[in-house]
Design an enzyme around this catalytic site. Structure first.
Site, PDB file in Angstrom:
ATOM      1  N   HIS A  40       0.836  -1.211   0.000  1.00 16.05           N
ATOM      2  CA  HIS A  40       0.000   0.000   0.000  1.00 16.05           C
ATOM      3  C   HIS A  40       0.869   1.259   0.000  1.00 16.05           C
ATOM      4  O   HIS A  40       0.442   2.311   0.479  1.00 16.05           O
ATOM      5  CB  HIS A  40      -0.950   0.025   1.207  1.00 16.05           C
TER       6      HIS A  40
ATOM      7  N   SER B 262      16.749  18.030 -17.638  1.00 13.10           N
ATOM      8  CA  SER B 262      15.940  19.242 -17.550  1.00 13.10           C
ATOM      9  C   SER B 262      16.581  20.371 -18.325  1.00 13.10           C
ATOM     10  O   SER B 262      17.806  20.512 -18.348  1.00 13.10           O
ATOM     11  CB  SER B 262      15.766  19.659 -16.082  1.00 13.10           C
TER      12      SER B 262
END
EC number: 4.2.1.2
Length: 463
Positions: free
Chosen positions: A188, A318
């Site tokens: 989870h 980037s």
């Protein structure tokens, strides 16, 4: 102005480029279907070459086709198979739903190339006619679905399986290399009990092995061919034994084991076999999506993420942030998986459109299935070579996160009970203390017992 020659069909004469082997029906398709730029996939074109060569050889064997004509048809068809005539197949996917224009494209190219080999005049249809000779004993309605099956099987065996094996082996190498590195597991997306990094990678490797098994199972029906059903499945205008002889010829040409479909009505009107196979491709894509996500999240950082893995730095990430490097291979693979998920929907809808005796969404089925095979194959090789092979563990970070995890308390539960163990974990989380400190403060466990029970290496397998 480019030179042209005049070709004819039942609609009359039409000019085609003089240096192209295609004929009138292909030219009309170019004029009538100016839709998009998605050309008919080359594996499908090459498979049509297999269909035409196998048909010629079978017609010769059954005494229907003059051996001299049949042999030169087979030579021209072999050039299609080998990709030598790729430039002569210009048609887009968006055409008649039976693939008739592409089938005729193959008939015309092979006819004109065979005529040229015999020293005749292209466009004359003499001595080799695109319909009467190249398309003998066939219909587009059985030839095109047969080509879909051949292309799917050949691409799977020759491209997809090797790529899948390549990535599986790369993961297996890391599984072995990481077998002794204990880390915190997560369920989870929250902390869970420990695993080894090798165990985590073993799950990835096993997922791909199961994917291979599912692919092989679903591919079995793709080896059944529609050829011999002709227009509606009855076999009109095909001689007795053509279907079986054809399948044997295809097997000889491709080196794969094809058989004739036992029910040609189903083979023309339903594409359940290909849809089922694409379902296995879809499942593989889901596994790849999961693997790519896990690896990029485990490699998140480098300072502010999980940072358990160091991923290869392949290129700047980037245009604004200097020094940034991104998990580009994982991103590419998840985009491929997304495309395959979309293709699954397209193939599902298309396969449902078998109206009466014929499905007329065949080209879009071919396009999507073959695209999925190609994209999955390419991304698996790329991900293995440019990501998996260069992955390294950040052992200090792995150890830090393991020791900080409160879920190690699970090892205390059999000794002090679930509720007591839960209270210790919650108190440690609330106070910002260690699990060890709170366990000893509770008085429920001694220092000696804590050190004996809460050992990560004892928590990665049944005891």
């Amino acid at each position: 102005m480019a030179a042209t020659r005049t070709e004819t069909d039942t609609f009359g004469p039409i000019d085609v480029p003089a240096d192209r082997y295609w004929g009138a029906q292909t030219q009309r398709s170019l004029q009538n279907f100016r839709i998009g730029g998605e050309r008919m996939p080359l594996p499908l074109v090459h498979a049509l070459g297999v269909v035409k060569r196998a048909a010629a050889e079978t017609n010769i064997a059954l005494g229907k086709l003059d051996p001299v004509l049949g042999q030169v048809i087979a030579v021209a068809a072999s050039e299609v198979i080998e990709g030598k005539l790729d430039d002569h197949f210009p048609l887009v996917v968006w055409q008649t739903g039976s693939g008739t224009q592409s089938n005729m494209n193959a008939n015309e190219v092979i006819s004109n190339r065979a005529i040229e080999l015999l020293g005749g005049e292209m466009g004359s249809k003499k001595p080799i006619h695109p319909n009467d000779h190249v398309n003998m004993s066939q219909s587009s309605n059985d030839s095109f679905p047969t080509a879909i099956h051949i292309a799917t099987a050949v691409e799977t065996v020759n491209r997809l399986y090797p790529a899948l094996e390549h990535l599986t082996k790369a993961l297996k190498v890391k599984e072995e290399a990481f077998k002794d590195i204990i880390k915190i597991g997560r369920t989870h997306t929250q902390d869970a009990t420990p695993v080894t990094l090798g165990q985590e990678f073993s799950g990835y490797r096993a997922a791909l092995e199961y994917a291979r098994h599912r692919l092989e199972q679903s591919l079995a029906d793709v080896f059944l061919l529609a050829q011999g059903g002709t227009a509606v499945g009855t076999g009109l205008n095909a001689p007795v034994g053509f279907d079986k002889g054809f399948a044997e010829a295809v097997s000889e040409i491709t080196g794969l084991s094809f058989k004739t479909a036992p029910n040609k009505f189903e083979a023309l009107a339903s594409h359940g076999a290909v849809l089922n196979f694409h379902g296995s491709l879809n499942a593989l894509a889901a596994d790849l999506f999961k693997i790519a996500n896990d690896i990029r999240f485990l490699g998140s950082g480098p300072r502010s993420g999980l940072g358990e893995l160091s991923l290869p730095e392949n290129e700047p990430g980037s245009s604004i942030m200097p020094g940034k490097v991104n998990p580009t291979q994982a991103e590419a693979m998840t985009m491929v998986a997304t495309q395959v998920f979309g293709n699954q929907t397209a193939v599902t809808v298309a396969a449902s459109q078998g109206h009466f005796e014929l499905n007329v969404f065949k080209p879009v089925i071919a396009y999507n299935v073959l695209q999925s095979i190609r994209l999955l194959s390419d991304t698996m090789v790329s991900f293995a070579d440019h990501c998996v092979e260069g992955i390294e563990p950040n052992t200090a970070r792995i150890k830090e996160l393991l020791e900080r995890s409160l879920m190690l308390v699970t090892a205390l539960a059999p000794a002090i009970g679930y509720d007591n163990a839960a209270r210790i974990a919650k108190t440690a989380h609330k106070n910002g203390t260690t699990l060890r400190e709170e366990a000893l403060a509770s008085g429920l466990v001694s220092e000696e017992d804590y050190d004996r029970l809460v050992r990560a290496e004892r928590m990665i397998a049944p005891q």
